[in-house]
Structures are given as structure tokens and as C-alpha cells.
Design an enzyme around this catalytic site. Structure first.
Site, PDB file in Angstrom:
ATOM      1  N   GLY A  46      24.752 -30.104  21.435  1.00 47.36           N
ATOM      2  CA  GLY A  46      23.508 -30.459  22.120  1.00 47.36           C
ATOM      3  C   GLY A  46      22.903 -29.242  22.773  1.00 47.36           C
ATOM      4  O   GLY A  46      23.618 -28.272  23.090  1.00 47.36           O
ATOM      5  N   GLN A  51      17.791 -24.653  28.625  1.00 45.08           N
ATOM      6  CA  GLN A  51      18.796 -23.618  28.354  1.00 45.08           C
ATOM      7  C   GLN A  51      18.244 -22.421  27.595  1.00 45.08           C
ATOM      8  O   GLN A  51      18.865 -21.369  27.567  1.00 45.08           O
ATOM      9  CB  GLN A  51      19.956 -24.219  27.544  1.00 45.08           C
ATOM     10  CG  GLN A  51      20.770 -25.229  28.328  1.00 45.08           C
ATOM     11  CD  GLN A  51      21.816 -25.859  27.443  1.00 45.08           C
ATOM     12  OE1 GLN A  51      21.549 -26.840  26.753  1.00 45.08           O
ATOM     13  NE2 GLN A  51      23.010 -25.282  27.428  1.00 45.08           N
ATOM     14  N   CYS A  91      29.705 -26.485  27.725  1.00 42.76           N
ATOM     15  CA  CYS A  91      28.264 -26.252  27.696  1.00 42.76           C
ATOM     16  C   CYS A  91      28.002 -24.854  27.166  1.00 42.76           C
ATOM     17  O   CYS A  91      28.695 -23.908  27.545  1.00 42.76           O
ATOM     18  CB  CYS A  91      27.711 -26.399  29.112  1.00 42.76           C
ATOM     19  SG  CYS A  91      25.940 -26.101  29.237  1.00 42.76           S
ATOM     20  N   LEU A  92      27.007 -24.721  26.314  1.00 43.64           N
ATOM     21  CA  LEU A  92      26.679 -23.400  25.761  1.00 43.64           C
ATOM     22  C   LEU A  92      26.222 -22.433  26.858  1.00 43.64           C
ATOM     23  O   LEU A  92      26.293 -21.225  26.667  1.00 43.64           O
ATOM     24  CB  LEU A  92      25.604 -23.524  24.682  1.00 43.64           C
ATOM     25  CG  LEU A  92      26.031 -24.299  23.426  1.00 43.64           C
ATOM     26  CD1 LEU A  92      24.864 -24.440  22.463  1.00 43.64           C
ATOM     27  CD2 LEU A  92      27.220 -23.625  22.750  1.00 43.64           C
ATOM     28  N   HIS A 133      24.421 -35.414  29.343  1.00 44.18           N
ATOM     29  CA  HIS A 133      24.589 -33.984  29.657  1.00 44.18           C
ATOM     30  C   HIS A 133      23.266 -33.226  29.432  1.00 44.18           C
ATOM     31  O   HIS A 133      22.844 -32.440  30.278  1.00 44.18           O
ATOM     32  CB  HIS A 133      25.715 -33.450  28.761  1.00 44.18           C
ATOM     33  CG  HIS A 133      25.984 -31.980  28.870  1.00 44.18           C
ATOM     34  ND1 HIS A 133      27.214 -31.472  29.252  1.00 44.18           N
ATOM     35  CD2 HIS A 133      25.200 -30.893  28.624  1.00 44.18           C
ATOM     36  CE1 HIS A 133      27.149 -30.143  29.254  1.00 44.18           C
ATOM     37  NE2 HIS A 133      25.949 -29.769  28.864  1.00 44.18           N
ATOM     38  N   GLU A 134      22.605 -33.497  28.311  1.00 42.10           N
ATOM     39  CA  GLU A 134      21.367 -32.768  27.996  1.00 42.10           C
ATOM     40  C   GLU A 134      20.207 -33.217  28.892  1.00 42.10           C
ATOM     41  O   GLU A 134      19.386 -32.403  29.304  1.00 42.10           O
ATOM     42  CB  GLU A 134      20.987 -32.938  26.519  1.00 42.10           C
ATOM     43  CG  GLU A 134      22.042 -32.475  25.518  1.00 42.10           C
ATOM     44  CD  GLU A 134      22.616 -31.101  25.792  1.00 42.10           C
ATOM     45  OE1 GLU A 134      21.921 -30.235  26.362  1.00 42.10           O
ATOM     46  OE2 GLU A 134      23.795 -30.888  25.455  1.00 42.10           O
ATOM     47  N   HIS A 137      20.343 -31.436  32.060  1.00 43.54           N
ATOM     48  CA  HIS A 137      19.775 -30.076  31.998  1.00 43.54           C
ATOM     49  C   HIS A 137      18.279 -30.096  32.303  1.00 43.54           C
ATOM     50  O   HIS A 137      17.772 -29.210  32.989  1.00 43.54           O
ATOM     51  CB  HIS A 137      19.963 -29.460  30.603  1.00 43.54           C
ATOM     52  CG  HIS A 137      21.290 -28.784  30.386  1.00 43.54           C
ATOM     53  ND1 HIS A 137      21.737 -27.744  31.170  1.00 43.54           N
ATOM     54  CD2 HIS A 137      22.247 -28.986  29.450  1.00 43.54           C
ATOM     55  CE1 HIS A 137      22.926 -27.335  30.716  1.00 43.54           C
ATOM     56  NE2 HIS A 137      23.258 -28.077  29.674  1.00 43.54           N
TER      57      HIS A 137
END
Ligand code: NI
Length: 167
Positions: A46, A51, A91-92, A133-134, A137
Site C-alpha cells: 500500500g 508518502q 511501512c515504506l 493504515h493508508e 497516512h
């Protein structure tokens, strides 16, 4: 298509709240396609526009094992949530850090697709975690902010050390 640089925690730009998308034009479609390419390349399941330092409400997710179930959600909104599950998240924007986070077990999300059509998706398991999660963000929240203050300090120290080594 191009790969986009991903902001790393604790970059203050990750705290910005993303703005709603009023009209889905070519710039949004290009953003979504670049985000998908960046997510698959990373690899991740995701990615939120936040991000990649674009503060618009766009996320891409693909929680499938076969990596062929791309979902692009514009202006995603959780309209129903119930139950609970605890899973290990990463997470990236927080490379190398994984920890347990409590989330709703089931969510229903309303969003616009890239044609501007209103859609609903019901999800549980990993996909439900990924969507929560996304969407976090887009509100300026990174998953580590669900952890204790002590853990957050440790994570910041660890990432600062990593950045020094790679610099
Ligand atoms: Ni993330």
C-alpha cells in the site's frame, strides 16, 4: 510512469493532512499510476500520496499474494468498522521496523475510482489493515504513532542511525 521518492519517518511532511480531490483529471491518474509503480517496485502492499509528498487523498493498495489486485482509491472514507485484529505492520516510510498494531477486523470504505464513480469496498484481514493504515497516512498519521512513546523514540533513534550509515 516514474518511480517517486518516498518520505521517511519522522519527516514532518508525513504529518500533513491531505486535501480532498475535487476532480479526477490526468494529473491524478498519472499520480495514481506512478504511486502504483512505486509501491510494486518497493515492494509494498500500500502507498498513500502523503508518502510521496503529494497531499491529496489518493491511496493505492494491493494486498494479494499474486500482486494483480491493484486498488486505487480517491477520497477514501471508512463508513463502517467493527471487530478487532492485531497484526504486525510495516511501512515504506519506516523501513525495517515492524510492530503489532490493533485495528478494526472489518471495514467498509467508500471512495471514487479513477473514472470518478463512487464505489464501496468491504474488507477484512490484511486488506482491512492495509486500508486503515493508508487512510491514516492521509490524516498525517504513521503506524508507529499507535505504539508507545518509548517505542517511538527507539524507532526514531534507529532510523537516524540508518540514515547516517547510508549518507
Ligand atoms: Ni505506511
Amino acid at each position: 510512469m516514474s518511480l517517486l521518492p518516498i518520505l521517511r519517518f519522522p519527516d514532518p511532511r508525513l504529518k500533513k493532512v491531505a486535501a480532498r480531490v475535487d476532480s479526477i483529471d490526468d494529473s491524478i491518474r498519472r499520480l495514481a499510476s506512478d504511486m502504483a509503480e512505486t509501491m510494486y517496485e518497493a515492494p509494498g502492499i500500500g502507498l498513500a500520496a502523503t508518502q510521496v509528498d503529494v497531499h491529496r487523498r489518493v491511496i493505492v493498495v494491493d494486498a494479494s499474494e499474486t500482486k494483480d489486485q491493484l486498488l486505487t482509491l480517491v477520497n477514501p472514507e471508512i463508513v463502517e468498522m467493527d471487530g478487532q485484529q492485531v497484526g504486525e505492520e510495516g511501512c515504506l516510510s519506516v523501513p525495517g521496523i515492524y510492530d503489532k498494531v490493533e485495528r478494526a477486523a472489518h471495514v467498509v470504505v467508500r471512495f471514487l475510482d479513477l473514472d470518478g464513480e463512487s464505489q464501496m469496498i468491504a474488507a477484512d484481514g490484511l486488506l482491512a489493515v492495509c486500508l486503515q493504515h493508508e487512510i491514516d497516512h492521509l490524516q498525517g498519521r504513521v503506524f508507529v504513532e499507535h505504539l508507545s512513546q518509548l517505542k517511538q523514540v527507539r524507532i526514531k533513534n534507529k532510523l537516524a542511525k540508518q540514515a547516517r550509515i547510508t549518507a
